[in-house]
Design a protein around this motif. Structure first.
Motif, PDB file in Angstrom:
ATOM      1  N   UNK A 185      -2.357  -3.309   0.960  1.00 40.31           N
ATOM      2  CA  UNK A 185      -2.629  -1.888   1.186  1.00 40.31           C
ATOM      3  C   UNK A 185      -1.520  -1.284   2.028  1.00 40.31           C
ATOM      4  N   UNK A 186      -1.501   0.048   2.035  1.00 39.13           N
ATOM      5  CA  UNK A 186      -0.437   0.769   2.728  1.00 39.13           C
ATOM      6  C   UNK A 186      -0.707   0.775   4.237  1.00 39.13           C
ATOM      7  N   UNK A 187       0.219   0.193   4.996  1.00 44.58           N
ATOM      8  CA  UNK A 187       0.045   0.167   6.444  1.00 44.58           C
ATOM      9  C   UNK A 187       0.549   1.423   7.167  1.00 44.58           C
ATOM     10  N   UNK A 188       1.533   2.163   6.607  1.00 38.50           N
ATOM     11  CA  UNK A 188       2.029   3.319   7.373  1.00 38.50           C
ATOM     12  C   UNK A 188       0.946   4.285   7.856  1.00 38.50           C
ATOM     13  N   UNK A 189      -0.121   4.568   7.090  1.00 41.07           N
ATOM     14  CA  UNK A 189      -1.102   5.538   7.601  1.00 41.07           C
ATOM     15  C   UNK A 189      -1.928   5.030   8.786  1.00 41.07           C
ATOM     16  N   UNK A 190      -1.864   3.724   9.079  1.00 33.96           N
ATOM     17  CA  UNK A 190      -2.790   3.165  10.068  1.00 33.96           C
ATOM     18  C   UNK A 190      -2.619   3.770  11.460  1.00 33.96           C
ATOM     19  N   UNK A 222      -4.934   1.015  -1.290  1.00 39.11           N
ATOM     20  CA  UNK A 222      -4.220  -0.071  -1.971  1.00 39.11           C
ATOM     21  C   UNK A 222      -2.853   0.398  -2.435  1.00 39.11           C
ATOM     22  N   UNK A 223      -1.879  -0.501  -2.362  1.00 37.76           N
ATOM     23  CA  UNK A 223      -0.544  -0.138  -2.843  1.00 37.76           C
ATOM     24  C   UNK A 223      -0.575  -0.032  -4.362  1.00 37.76           C
ATOM     25  N   UNK A 224       0.391   0.674  -4.914  1.00 41.09           N
ATOM     26  CA  UNK A 224       0.425   0.875  -6.370  1.00 41.09           C
ATOM     27  C   UNK A 224       0.578  -0.473  -7.075  1.00 41.09           C
ATOM     28  N   UNK A 225       1.291  -1.408  -6.413  1.00 41.53           N
ATOM     29  CA  UNK A 225       1.453  -2.733  -7.022  1.00 41.53           C
ATOM     30  C   UNK A 225       0.119  -3.480  -7.036  1.00 41.53           C
ATOM     31  N   UNK A 226      -0.656  -3.372  -5.941  1.00 33.76           N
ATOM     32  CA  UNK A 226      -1.952  -4.058  -5.888  1.00 33.76           C
ATOM     33  C   UNK A 226      -2.848  -3.596  -7.030  1.00 33.76           C
ATOM     34  N   UNK A 227      -2.717  -2.318  -7.370  1.00 30.74           N
ATOM     35  CA  UNK A 227      -3.549  -1.784  -8.451  1.00 30.74           C
ATOM     36  C   UNK A 227      -3.103  -2.309  -9.815  1.00 30.74           C
TER      37      UNK A 227
END
Lengths: 401, 105
Positions: free
Chosen positions: A37-42, A57-62
């Motif tokens: 998942x994307x950590x920058x927004x944390x 979730x990152x686009x790759x995870x999807x």
């Protein structure tokens, strides 16, 4: 193909392995219970948002499903057996690999003072839940560490109406990676918004709600947050007797000393052919993505060296910091004034090659020029200094030169 | 909701190989001009985090989101890498008498 670590780099690598044409099994082993998942927004939207945050979730995870990538969550690797090319899981499982990627990331560095274990830290989605309990209107948040995470949390707390004190041991903010003049502007911005700073202040001990400085002074608040950097997860590599320094050491193609084991992202110290022969470890979302994709590709195809120019950003209040390349390698600084308050700083090495660019200000002012700078750095141009400084001339014209 | 040609701007409001924002009926569009003077229009916000693409960099027929490097082909709206997975909606364009019109709605 086996990847240890299911962060941004691990996710990009898994998909890149498929995109490179590998049709055999791909397994991503992750300690967290989430897909990448994307950590920058944390440190930002996940803290300030009204709704309890869900991992994005990152686009790759999807794409894991369509790419037939096996992801095992909540799974810890106990050791790597390089002789038999197997990864041993703590629950007793064993996974054989043809090529292995270490994308183990980094952990928030613990605060090494008395009571340091009481300080909250930020690295994962779960950490956000703990921070949100305290980041509220009227609370006093004490943040130890004036780096990017500390400052982003300070801006988020301020947005929520909390009082903020940032304690930094050095006499300036962001000593690692951000030029002094820009760090100075960021300090002013925070102060104008009401955040308080204690620079050159050493912490003696902490409790859940207070910090004692070495001078004997006590600062009382509602919570203490430690944002004192990250340390790479290199234990598995070390135990497997791979060379490590501040990170798992790799060549420019992200290969470790073992030709079947690669490393990338926050855990890796890599050689970058454009900048320096000595390995460098970078903590950046974009670098994790670029290196993850390259490592995945290199595990399948004939390895190529990394070329992407490192880049990172940080959002604080309504402003953005962007840094491309390596400003610290610069010996000459040229400023391009984007408006009265915002300047883009260019950094040139001793022989006049552009090696870095950085700016702090409204994103709309600086984003295009930073992106062009990144391309100029990639081209190793030796630009005319007056052209760099001339804000009335489109920077893009230098790309054609 | 309209489905008609809207006068968006003078073509010289957009630099070569660049992009500007255009708002109409509460909707943001991004208007592009290529180096060889072709004009395109897409939705104005990146599908990743709703950032205005008008602040991004156009290289050839690719727009890069200013924030996180999401890339789209401006002629088709297709994603071309970065953290984005949703395509951008595109709109027909027409140039008449030095003005750029887009088919909104």
């Amino acid at each position: 193909m086996v990847i240890i670590g299911s962060g941004e780099a691990g996710g990009c690598a898994a998909v890149a392995i498929r995109d490179a044409g590998w049709t055999g099994p791909v397994t991503v082993i992750g300690e967290e219970r989430h897909l990448p998942y994307e950590r920058p927004p944390l440190s930002k939207a996940a803290i300030t948002g009204d709704d309890p945050p869900e991992p994005k979730l990152s686009v790759e995870a999807r794409r894991f499903g369509e790419c037939d990538i096996t992801h095992t969550s909540g799974s810890r690797v106990s050791h790597i057996d390089r002789d038999s090319k197997q990864v041993h899981i703590e629950d007793g499982g064993v996974i054989a690999y043809e090529k292995l990627l270490l994308a183990t990331g980094a952990q928030a560095r613990p605060l090494a003072v008395e009571g340091g274990e009481y300080a909250l830290t930020l690295r994962s989605q779960e950490d956000v839940w703990a921070l949100r309990r305290f980041f509220q209107k009227g609370r006093h948040i004490i943040i130890i560490g004036g780096g990017l995470i500390g400052l982003e949390l300070a801006a988020s707390a301020n947005r929520l109406g909390a009082r903020v004190t940032v304690i930094e041991s050095q006499d300036r903010l962001l000593a690692r990676g951000v030029p002094e003049e820009i760090a100075g502007r960021m300090l002013e911005t925070h102060q104008q918004q009401g955040n308080r700073f204690r620079l050159a202040a050493s912490v003696e001990k902490v409790t859940r709600t207070s910090v004692w400085l070495k001078t004997g002074e006590r600062i009382d608040g509602d919570v203490v947050v430690a944002a004192v950097g990250a340390q790479p997860d290199i234990a598995l590599a070390s135990a497997a007797e791979l060379p490590v320094s501040n990170g798992v050491l790799t060549d420019a193609a992200l290969r470790t000393a073992d030709p079947d084991i690669f490393a990338c992202g926050d855990c890796a110290a890599t050689v970058h052919p454009l900048f320096s022969p000595s390995p460098r470890r970078l903590e950046s979302w974009q670098v994790a993505r670029d290196q993850g994709s390259l490592a995945g590709r290199n595990m399948v195809l004939s390895p190529q060296d990394q070329e992407a120019v490192p880049w990172f950003w940080s959002d604080q209040f309504d402003w953005q910091l962007q840094v491309a390349g390596f400003p610290d390698l610069g010996e000459t600084v040229v400023k391009r004034q984007l408006d009265e308050e915002t300047a883009l700083h260019f950094f040139l090495s001793g022989d006049g090659t552009l090696v870095g660019a950085a700016a702090f200000g409204p994103m709309r002012l600086l984003a295009k020029d930073l992106r062009i700078s990144q391309r100029l750095i990639a081209g190793q141009v030796k630009p005319d200094l007056s052209q760099l400084a001339a804000a009335d001339r489109r920077l893009k014209t230098l790309l054609a030169a | 909701m309209t489905n008609e040609w809207t006068d968006a701007c003078a073509i010289d409001d957009i630099d070569e190989e660049d992009v500007i924002a255009f708002e109409h009926d509460g909707h943001e569009y991004a208007l592009y001009r290529t180096e060889d003077d072709r004009f395109f229009a897409t939705d104005g916000l990146c599908t990743h985090e709703q950032v205005s693409l008008a602040d991004g960099l156009v290289m050839g027929t690719i727009i890069e989101c200013p924030k996180h490097n999401g890339r789209f082909d401006i002629t088709t709206g297709q994603t071309k890498g970065g953290p984005v997975c949703e395509h951008l909606k595109t709109y027909e364009t027409q140039v008449r008498d030095g003005r750029l019109f887009i088919r909104t709605g």
